[in-house]
Design a protein around this motif. Structure first.
Motif, PDB file in Angstrom:
ATOM      1  N   LEU A 197       7.451  -0.604  11.268  1.00 50.91           N
ATOM      2  CA  LEU A 197       8.061  -0.561   9.934  1.00 50.91           C
ATOM      3  C   LEU A 197       7.710   0.714   9.187  1.00 50.91           C
ATOM      4  CD1 LEU A 197       7.337  -4.235   8.768  1.00 50.91           C
ATOM      5  CD2 LEU A 197       9.465  -3.326   9.717  1.00 50.91           C
ATOM      6  N   PHE A 198       6.506   1.235   9.446  1.00 51.84           N
ATOM      7  CA  PHE A 198       6.032   2.440   8.753  1.00 51.84           C
ATOM      8  C   PHE A 198       5.513   3.432   9.788  1.00 51.84           C
ATOM      9  CE2 PHE A 198       5.667  -1.057   5.779  1.00 51.84           C
ATOM     10  CZ  PHE A 198       6.157  -0.536   4.592  1.00 51.84           C
ATOM     11  N   ALA A 199       5.522   4.691   9.419  1.00 51.56           N
ATOM     12  CA  ALA A 199       4.911   5.700  10.279  1.00 51.56           C
ATOM     13  C   ALA A 199       3.438   5.361  10.477  1.00 51.56           C
ATOM     14  CB  ALA A 199       5.058   7.088   9.645  1.00 51.56           C
ATOM     15  N   GLU A 200       2.922   5.665  11.639  1.00 55.82           N
ATOM     16  CA  GLU A 200       1.573   5.238  12.021  1.00 55.82           C
ATOM     17  C   GLU A 200       0.522   5.640  10.991  1.00 55.82           C
ATOM     18  OE1 GLU A 200      -1.439   5.450  15.887  1.00 55.82           O
ATOM     19  OE2 GLU A 200       0.395   6.644  15.827  1.00 55.82           O
ATOM     20  N   ASP A 201      -0.234   4.647  10.542  1.00 58.29           N
ATOM     21  CA  ASP A 201      -1.359   4.831   9.622  1.00 58.29           C
ATOM     22  C   ASP A 201      -0.938   5.399   8.268  1.00 58.29           C
ATOM     23  OD1 ASP A 201      -2.901   3.928  11.716  1.00 58.29           O
ATOM     24  OD2 ASP A 201      -3.498   5.939  12.365  1.00 58.29           O
TER      25      ASP A 201
ATOM     26  N   ASN B 219      14.539 -16.650  -8.415  1.00 62.66           N
ATOM     27  CA  ASN B 219      13.103 -16.884  -8.288  1.00 62.66           C
ATOM     28  C   ASN B 219      12.315 -15.585  -8.392  1.00 62.66           C
ATOM     29  OD1 ASN B 219      14.606 -19.068  -6.839  1.00 62.66           O
ATOM     30  ND2 ASN B 219      12.559 -19.916  -6.615  1.00 62.66           N
ATOM     31  N   ARG B 220      11.133 -15.688  -8.945  1.00 65.68           N
ATOM     32  CA  ARG B 220      10.247 -14.532  -8.975  1.00 65.68           C
ATOM     33  C   ARG B 220       9.790 -14.216  -7.546  1.00 65.68           C
ATOM     34  NH1 ARG B 220       5.458 -14.821 -12.811  1.00 65.68           N
ATOM     35  NH2 ARG B 220       5.048 -16.721 -11.636  1.00 65.68           N
ATOM     36  N   ILE B 221       9.301 -13.003  -7.351  1.00 67.45           N
ATOM     37  CA  ILE B 221       9.012 -12.516  -6.003  1.00 67.45           C
ATOM     38  C   ILE B 221       7.612 -11.923  -5.949  1.00 67.45           C
ATOM     39  CG2 ILE B 221       9.680 -10.810  -4.248  1.00 67.45           C
ATOM     40  CD1 ILE B 221      12.556 -11.066  -5.387  1.00 67.45           C
ATOM     41  N   ALA B 222       6.935 -12.204  -4.841  1.00 67.21           N
ATOM     42  CA  ALA B 222       5.635 -11.584  -4.555  1.00 67.21           C
ATOM     43  C   ALA B 222       5.763 -10.792  -3.262  1.00 67.21           C
ATOM     44  CB  ALA B 222       4.547 -12.644  -4.421  1.00 67.21           C
ATOM     45  N   VAL B 223       5.074  -9.657  -3.196  1.00 64.36           N
ATOM     46  CA  VAL B 223       5.077  -8.816  -1.993  1.00 64.36           C
ATOM     47  C   VAL B 223       3.635  -8.614  -1.550  1.00 64.36           C
ATOM     48  CG1 VAL B 223       5.757  -6.614  -0.974  1.00 64.36           C
ATOM     49  CG2 VAL B 223       7.168  -7.634  -2.781  1.00 64.36           C
ATOM     50  N   ASN B 224       3.351  -8.999  -0.316  1.00 63.05           N
ATOM     51  CA  ASN B 224       2.000  -8.875   0.235  1.00 63.05           C
ATOM     52  C   ASN B 224       2.010  -7.964   1.458  1.00 63.05           C
ATOM     53  OD1 ASN B 224       1.114 -10.764  -1.658  1.00 63.05           O
ATOM     54  ND2 ASN B 224       1.439 -12.484  -0.262  1.00 63.05           N
ATOM     55  N   GLY B 225       1.038  -7.060   1.521  1.00 62.93           N
ATOM     56  CA  GLY B 225       0.901  -6.174   2.672  1.00 62.93           C
ATOM     57  C   GLY B 225      -0.262  -6.598   3.555  1.00 62.93           C
ATOM     58  N   HIS B 226      -0.049  -6.539   4.869  1.00 60.74           N
ATOM     59  CA  HIS B 226      -1.091  -6.866   5.858  1.00 60.74           C
ATOM     60  C   HIS B 226      -1.077  -5.796   6.945  1.00 60.74           C
ATOM     61  CE1 HIS B 226      -1.550 -11.079   4.367  1.00 60.74           C
ATOM     62  NE2 HIS B 226      -0.263 -10.937   4.089  1.00 60.74           N
ATOM     63  N   VAL B 227      -2.241  -5.478   7.478  1.00 64.26           N
ATOM     64  CA  VAL B 227      -2.336  -4.503   8.567  1.00 64.26           C
ATOM     65  C   VAL B 227      -3.270  -5.036   9.651  1.00 64.26           C
ATOM     66  CG1 VAL B 227      -1.850  -2.510   7.103  1.00 64.26           C
ATOM     67  CG2 VAL B 227      -4.211  -3.254   7.433  1.00 64.26           C
ATOM     68  N   ARG B 228      -3.201  -4.387  10.795  1.00 64.69           N
ATOM     69  CA  ARG B 228      -4.065  -4.758  11.907  1.00 64.69           C
ATOM     70  C   ARG B 228      -5.490  -4.267  11.666  1.00 64.69           C
ATOM     71  NH1 ARG B 228      -5.217  -0.502  15.336  1.00 64.69           N
ATOM     72  NH2 ARG B 228      -4.038   1.403  14.973  1.00 64.69           N
ATOM     73  N   THR B 229      -6.404  -4.772  12.453  1.00 63.32           N
ATOM     74  CA  THR B 229      -7.793  -4.325  12.378  1.00 63.32           C
ATOM     75  C   THR B 229      -7.950  -2.981  13.072  1.00 63.32           C
ATOM     76  OG1 THR B 229      -8.653  -6.579  12.298  1.00 63.32           O
ATOM     77  CG2 THR B 229     -10.156  -4.870  13.078  1.00 63.32           C
ATOM     78  N   TYR B 230      -8.682  -2.078  12.443  1.00 62.47           N
ATOM     79  CA  TYR B 230      -8.944  -0.759  13.024  1.00 62.47           C
ATOM     80  C   TYR B 230     -10.323  -0.753  13.692  1.00 62.47           C
ATOM     81  CZ  TYR B 230      -4.866   1.442  10.899  1.00 62.47           C
ATOM     82  OH  TYR B 230      -3.580   1.794  10.572  1.00 62.47           O
TER      83      TYR B 230
ATOM     84  N   VAL C  37     -14.114  -0.178  14.555  1.00 63.50           N
ATOM     85  CA  VAL C  37     -15.260  -0.077  13.641  1.00 63.50           C
ATOM     86  C   VAL C  37     -15.899   1.299  13.688  1.00 63.50           C
ATOM     87  CG1 VAL C  37     -15.768  -2.531  13.740  1.00 63.50           C
ATOM     88  CG2 VAL C  37     -16.783  -1.013  15.435  1.00 63.50           C
ATOM     89  N   THR C  38     -15.480   2.111  14.652  1.00 59.78           N
ATOM     90  CA  THR C  38     -16.080   3.442  14.779  1.00 59.78           C
ATOM     91  C   THR C  38     -15.515   4.420  13.755  1.00 59.78           C
ATOM     92  OG1 THR C  38     -14.420   3.956  16.474  1.00 59.78           O
ATOM     93  CG2 THR C  38     -16.568   3.161  17.234  1.00 59.78           C
ATOM     94  N   LEU C  39     -14.450   4.042  13.038  1.00 61.89           N
ATOM     95  CA  LEU C  39     -13.880   4.951  12.052  1.00 61.89           C
ATOM     96  C   LEU C  39     -14.871   5.180  10.911  1.00 61.89           C
ATOM     97  CD1 LEU C  39     -10.205   3.647  11.737  1.00 61.89           C
ATOM     98  CD2 LEU C  39     -11.014   5.663  12.970  1.00 61.89           C
ATOM     99  N   ALA C  40     -14.920   6.412  10.449  1.00 66.77           N
ATOM    100  CA  ALA C  40     -15.820   6.728   9.339  1.00 66.77           C
ATOM    101  C   ALA C  40     -15.366   6.036   8.063  1.00 66.77           C
ATOM    102  CB  ALA C  40     -15.871   8.243   9.128  1.00 66.77           C
ATOM    103  N   THR C  41     -14.050   5.979   7.836  1.00 65.93           N
ATOM    104  CA  THR C  41     -13.479   5.311   6.668  1.00 65.93           C
ATOM    105  C   THR C  41     -12.424   4.324   7.135  1.00 65.93           C
ATOM    106  OG1 THR C  41     -13.846   7.293   5.314  1.00 65.93           O
ATOM    107  CG2 THR C  41     -12.302   5.632   4.465  1.00 65.93           C
ATOM    108  N   ASN C  42     -12.595   3.070   6.789  1.00 65.09           N
ATOM    109  CA  ASN C  42     -11.634   2.054   7.197  1.00 65.09           C
ATOM    110  C   ASN C  42     -10.496   2.013   6.175  1.00 65.09           C
ATOM    111  OD1 ASN C  42     -10.265  -0.232   8.071  1.00 65.09           O
ATOM    112  ND2 ASN C  42     -12.143  -1.319   8.597  1.00 65.09           N
ATOM    113  N   PRO C  43      -9.248   2.261   6.620  1.00 67.16           N
ATOM    114  CA  PRO C  43      -8.148   2.400   5.652  1.00 67.16           C
ATOM    115  C   PRO C  43      -7.413   1.096   5.336  1.00 67.16           C
ATOM    116  CG  PRO C  43      -7.353   2.960   7.835  1.00 67.16           C
ATOM    117  CD  PRO C  43      -8.806   2.565   7.989  1.00 67.16           C
TER     118      PRO C  43
ATOM    119  N   TYR D 180      -3.713  -7.290   1.514  1.00 70.41           N
ATOM    120  CA  TYR D 180      -4.695  -8.202   2.092  1.00 70.41           C
ATOM    121  C   TYR D 180      -5.457  -7.592   3.267  1.00 70.41           C
ATOM    122  CZ  TYR D 180      -2.885 -11.970  -0.794  1.00 70.41           C
ATOM    123  OH  TYR D 180      -2.525 -12.760  -1.859  1.00 70.41           O
ATOM    124  N   ALA D 181      -5.303  -6.299   3.475  1.00 68.74           N
ATOM    125  CA  ALA D 181      -6.019  -5.597   4.548  1.00 68.74           C
ATOM    126  C   ALA D 181      -5.788  -6.306   5.877  1.00 68.74           C
ATOM    127  CB  ALA D 181      -7.504  -5.501   4.203  1.00 68.74           C
TER     128      ALA D 181
END
Length: 276
Positions: A170-174, A198-209, A211-217, A249-250
C-alpha cells in the motif's frame, strides 16, 4: 495264610496339586494403565493447543470456561459489574439507553425506537459492505484491488481493512508514501462510505521490525500512514467532519501469527456505530 488273588487290580492313588494365587492377578492394572494413557493424551493435546493458538485465542478459550465472564471487565459488554446497567433502573436511566423509564415526564424511553434505529444502522453498514464487494465484478482491475480488502462487523462498527499483498504494498517501503493501489482504494472507499453518514476512524498498523534497528519506526510510521489515508479519503471528497479519530497502533495488534509478516501492514477504516 492265604495268598492274594492274582487277578486283583492294583490300587492307584492320584494326588491333584492345587496352585492358588496364580493366574492374571485380576484386571485392576488395566484400569490404571487406561487412566495413565488418557492423562498423557490430554497432556500432549494441551501442549499442542498452547503451541498452535495465539494469545487472543487462548484468552477467548479461558473466558469461555470462566464462570465469571458476565462480570469480566475485559470480556463483558460494560465497564462495571452490571455491564453498564443499574440495579435501580426506575430511578436512574440505564447507561446503554435501553429499558427503564425517565422521571422527567413519566413517559417511556421507547426501547422499541432504539431497536429500530440499531436495525436501520445495521442495514446501512451491510449496504456499504455489499456495495464494496459488488464492484469486484466490474473489471479485472477492480478484482485486483479488492484482493487488498476484507471487512468484518464488530461492536465498534463496520471495519474495512486494507492490507499489503505480496508484490503490491500500500505504501512505499518504510514510508508513508501511498502507492497507486492505495489511491484507487481511497477513491473506492470514499464512494461507498458515502452511502452512510456514520463517523469514521482510521487506524494504522505495521509489521514488527528487527530489534537490531537503532531506532524502531513502528509508532511514527503507523501514525503517518493513518494520516496519509485520512488525506486520501478527504481528497476523494469524503466529508472531513465525519473523521472522528486517527490512530497509530504500531506493531501491537498483529493480524497474523508472524508479527514480521507483511500482512500486518494494514489500514483499518471503521464506520463507527452511533454510540461510539
Amino acid at each position: 495264610m492265604a495268598e492274594p488273588a492274582k487277578n486283583t487290580a492294583p490300587v492307584i492313588i492320584r494326588r491333584k496339586k492345587v496352585i492358588r494365587g496364580g493366574g492374571h492377578h485380576g484386571g485392576a492394572w488395566k484400569v490404571a494403565y487406561a487412566d495413565f494413557v488418557t492423562a498423557m493424551m490430554a497432556f500432549f493435546l494441551l501442549m499442542w493447543l498452547l503451541n498452535a493458538t495465539t494469545e487472543k485465542q487462548r484468552k477467548g478459550l479461558s473466558d469461555y470456561f470462566n464462570p465469571t465472564i458476565p462480570v469480566n471487565r475485559v470480556s463483558g459488554g460494560g465497564d462495571g459489574t452490571l455491564g453498564g446497567d443499574t440495579l435501580f433502573s426506575e430511578d436512574t436511566k440505564v447507561r446503554n439507553g435501553a429499558g427503564g423509564t425517565s422521571n422527567d415526564n413519566g413517559s417511556s424511553t421507547g426501547s422499541a425506537d432504539d431497536t429500530l434505529s440499531q436495525e436501520k444502522e445495521a442495514e446501512q453498514l451491510k449496504a456499504v459492505q455489499e456495495a464494496l464487494f459488488d464492484r469486484g465484478g466490474e473489471s479485472r482491475t477492480m478484482e485486483t484491488l479488492l484482493k487488498h480488502v476484507i471487512t468484518r462487523v464488530t461492536d465498534e462498527g463496520l471495519v474495512i481493512e486494507i492490507f499489503d499483498v505480496e508484490g503490491a504494498p500500500l505504501f512505499a517501503e518504510d514510508t508513508a508514501t501511498p502507492q497507486s493501489v492505495t489511491l484507487q482504494l481511497a477513491d473506492l472507499l470514499a464512494e461507498v462510505m458515502g452511502l452512510t453518514t456514520n463517523r469514521i476512524a482510521v487506524n494504522g498498523h505495521v509489521r514488527t521490525y528487527p530489534v537490531t534497528l537503532a531506532t524502531n519506526p513502528v509508532w511514527e510510521l503507523s501514525a503517518a500512514r493513518a494520516q496519509a489515508m485520512r488525506g486520501l479519503l478527504e481528497a476523494a471528497a469524503l466529508d472531513p467532519a465525519r473523521l472522528a479519530r486517527i490512530g497509530g497502533y504500531a506493531d501491537r495488534k498483529p493480524a497474523v501469527a508472524d508479527p514480521a509478516a507483511i500482512r500486518n501492514n494494514r489500514i483499518e477504516i471503521i464506520l463507527l456505530r452511533a454510540d461510539r
